[in-house]
Scaffold this motif. Sequence first.
Motif, short mmCIF file in Angstrom:
data_model
loop_
_atom_site.label_atom_id
_atom_site.label_comp_id
_atom_site.label_asym_id
_atom_site.label_seq_id
_atom_site.Cartn_x
_atom_site.Cartn_y
_atom_site.Cartn_z
N LEU A 26 35.55 61.13 35.82
CA LEU A 26 34.51 61.78 35.03
C LEU A 26 33.17 61.05 35.05
CD1 LEU A 26 36.68 63.04 32.01
CD2 LEU A 26 35.88 64.32 34.01
N ASP A 27 32.81 60.51 36.18
CA ASP A 27 31.46 60.05 36.48
C ASP A 27 30.92 59.04 35.47
OD1 ASP A 27 29.14 59.96 38.02
OD2 ASP A 27 28.15 61.53 36.85
N GLY A 28 31.76 58.10 35.07
CA GLY A 28 31.27 57.00 34.23
C GLY A 28 30.99 57.36 32.80
N TYR A 29 31.48 58.49 32.32
CA TYR A 29 31.19 58.90 30.95
C TYR A 29 31.99 58.10 29.93
CZ TYR A 29 30.04 62.26 27.22
OH TYR A 29 29.57 62.86 26.08
N TYR A 30 33.18 57.61 30.34
CA TYR A 30 34.09 56.90 29.44
C TYR A 30 34.39 55.49 29.93
CZ TYR A 30 35.10 61.57 27.60
OH TYR A 30 34.99 62.82 27.05
N THR A 31 34.64 54.61 28.99
CA THR A 31 35.32 53.36 29.28
C THR A 31 36.81 53.64 29.13
OG1 THR A 31 33.51 51.98 28.46
CG2 THR A 31 35.69 50.97 28.55
N LEU A 32 37.56 53.35 30.19
CA LEU A 32 38.95 53.74 30.27
C LEU A 32 39.84 52.52 30.17
CD1 LEU A 32 40.87 56.14 30.80
CD2 LEU A 32 40.48 55.79 33.25
N SER A 33 40.89 52.59 29.35
CA SER A 33 41.75 51.43 29.10
C SER A 33 43.21 51.82 29.10
CB SER A 33 41.42 50.80 27.73
OG SER A 33 40.07 50.44 27.64
N LYS A 34 44.04 50.89 29.56
CA LYS A 34 45.49 51.01 29.41
C LYS A 34 45.95 49.96 28.42
CE LYS A 34 46.46 52.68 34.11
NZ LYS A 34 47.18 52.38 35.38
N GLN A 35 46.90 50.33 27.60
CA GLN A 35 47.44 49.41 26.60
C GLN A 35 48.97 49.41 26.69
OE1 GLN A 35 47.39 50.51 22.41
NE2 GLN A 35 46.66 48.47 21.86
N PRO A 36 49.52 48.50 27.49
CA PRO A 36 50.99 48.42 27.58
C PRO A 36 51.59 47.83 26.31
CG PRO A 36 49.98 46.67 28.86
CD PRO A 36 48.86 47.52 28.35
N PHE A 37 52.81 48.23 26.00
CA PHE A 37 53.49 47.69 24.83
C PHE A 37 55.00 47.83 25.02
CE2 PHE A 37 52.83 52.17 24.04
CZ PHE A 37 53.99 52.59 23.45
N ALA A 82 40.40 56.32 26.07
CA ALA A 82 39.11 56.58 26.71
C ALA A 82 38.05 56.70 25.63
CB ALA A 82 39.17 57.86 27.54
N GLN A 83 36.97 55.93 25.76
CA GLN A 83 35.88 55.96 24.77
C GLN A 83 34.56 56.22 25.47
OE1 GLN A 83 35.86 53.05 21.57
NE2 GLN A 83 33.66 52.70 21.86
N THR A 84 33.76 57.09 24.86
CA THR A 84 32.46 57.39 25.45
C THR A 84 31.62 56.11 25.55
OG1 THR A 84 31.61 57.95 23.24
CG2 THR A 84 32.39 59.78 24.63
N VAL A 85 30.94 55.96 26.67
CA VAL A 85 30.03 54.83 26.85
C VAL A 85 28.86 54.97 25.89
CG1 VAL A 85 28.46 53.70 28.47
CG2 VAL A 85 30.72 54.46 29.24
N GLN A 130 40.79 47.00 30.71
CA GLN A 130 39.64 47.87 30.52
C GLN A 130 38.91 48.09 31.84
OE1 GLN A 130 37.16 46.36 27.38
NE2 GLN A 130 38.31 47.49 25.87
N LYS A 131 38.40 49.30 31.99
CA LYS A 131 37.65 49.64 33.18
C LYS A 131 36.34 50.28 32.78
CE LYS A 131 37.87 52.13 37.54
NZ LYS A 131 38.65 53.02 38.41
N PRO A 132 35.23 49.49 32.62
CA PRO A 132 33.94 50.08 32.31
C PRO A 132 33.46 50.91 33.48
CG PRO A 132 33.96 47.70 31.94
CD PRO A 132 35.16 48.04 32.74
N LEU A 133 33.07 52.15 33.20
CA LEU A 133 32.72 53.04 34.30
C LEU A 133 31.24 53.36 34.38
CD1 LEU A 133 35.68 55.55 33.89
CD2 LEU A 133 35.50 53.63 35.46
N GLY A 134 30.44 52.82 33.46
CA GLY A 134 29.01 53.11 33.51
C GLY A 134 28.66 54.30 32.66
N ALA A 135 27.39 54.47 32.39
CA ALA A 135 26.95 55.51 31.47
C ALA A 135 26.60 56.81 32.15
CB ALA A 135 25.74 55.01 30.68
N GLY A 136 26.64 56.85 33.49
CA GLY A 136 26.31 58.08 34.18
C GLY A 136 24.90 58.53 33.86
#
Length: 509
Positions: free
Chosen positions: A103-114, A266-269, A31-37
């Motif tokens: 996108l300027d911290g609008y989303y928390t971005l995640s990778k999910q390997p499987f 990607a999920q909105t903060v 997970q990469k928290p990007l902030g709420a912008g």
Amino acid sequence: MASTLHWSRTLLLAVLGTATASEFQIPLVAQKPLGAGNALTKPLVNTEDLQASIKIENLVERAKSLYSFAELSEPEYGHPTRVIGSKGHSATLEYIYSAVDKLDGYYTLSKQPFPAVMGNVFESRLVIGNEVPKSAFPMSLTPPTTNKQPVHGDLILVANEGCDPSDYPSTVTGNIAFVLRGKCSFGAKSELAGKAGAVAAIVYNYASGPLSGTLESPTPDHVATFGLSGEDAGPILKKLKNGDGVDSIAYIDSEVKKIETTNIIAQTVEGDPDNCVMLGGHSDSVSEGPGINDDGSGSLTLLEVATQLTKFSVNNCVRFAWWAGEEEGLLGSDYYVEVLPKEENLKIRLFMDYDMMGSPNFAYQVYNATNAANPEGSEQLRNLYVDWYNAHGLNHTFIPFDGRSDYDAFIRHGIPGGGIATGAEGVKTKEEEIMFGGKAGEWYDPCYHQLCDDVGNVNSTAWLLNTKLVAHSVATFAASFKGFPERSNTTVFESSEQRAKYHGHRLIL
């Protein structure tokens, strides 16, 4: 749209070796928290404004980039492709992740390997008697014939539908099993044929149409397996039932291998994290082509809507998903839902699937998701699409909600679902020609799962209009779930024992 492989949690643990069960309780990794912008200064999302921000020029430029990624696979595959495990797919994932990352911290971005299983058929040929049936297609995830060389034998008619070892006579040993489709999976038939000593298997359709299926999870007993239309099978059956011998030569050069691939989430903060609207499309193509309509159009629609949504605030969280391995059997979406803890499942109020948004010979298709047959809320979502088309003076048709795309795992686990599409290999009717234009008697997408599914294969009118509808669906639920059915503990369930006709674009039964 997609062949199948359903990984149970037990199987995943076995494949990954040292992993513990607790590790699979986290649905998102890296997970990469990007902030709420500066979300608090933005207006609440409004459907008309979000729709107005969608421009076809942006979508087309993204499609051109996607095709350039597919070209990276040419040295290995001999043509552009974005199939999982290829350089084209890796570049697609990097592009999506990087675009959201900016996108300027609008989303928390995640990778999910499987873990995933992929198959590739390099060459195949089936000769029955003196004929080469045009409807003969290798099953997805089929192993090769012995030593990747042609095998020869008599066709041996298997009793009933080949779902029991007793259906396979002793004479099948060293010969080719001829098995009717039905009841049990194609994989089960292939495995039973292999255990009985067959050198190959042919599964024939009880209908006139061709049979394109998948063997699902590979086993050591699977044998090289073809599908055959009922029309081509008819004369053969007549001879076999009359006691006449029919010989055959089968040849498949293929590989089936395990790889690791990745979902991107990607999920909105901002927005209520306990009430999420979720939508997804798949990032991969089939090995045969670049997949710009299937599903570049859907995955790029999501990326463009996610980009434009950053101009607004939201009341409910919005979660975008780019699934990998859809074309190999809904692998990414299956995995995501399979490892999702119950409490996280309940936070997803609905899932919307967007696969093939701009077919050249399009129809505006809405999945006929009813509450009677699916989790409550599916019908309300269906009606949202219908109301939008009606409000814009546009025709629409209903299509079966039968497990052919990534919504499948969600509805099987109690999450309301639905979506729209514009058509794949189905044939447009005369009535639909009147409703939507185009040409009756031809596929909705004449380049479906082919090399010609390139940038020129996407209809701009349909793509732009449906991207606006996707924006409408996001804006509606990001602002409010008023009137939409609540989730409860009783709406989380697993129905993995239920068998659908489809799991992905290929038949499983």
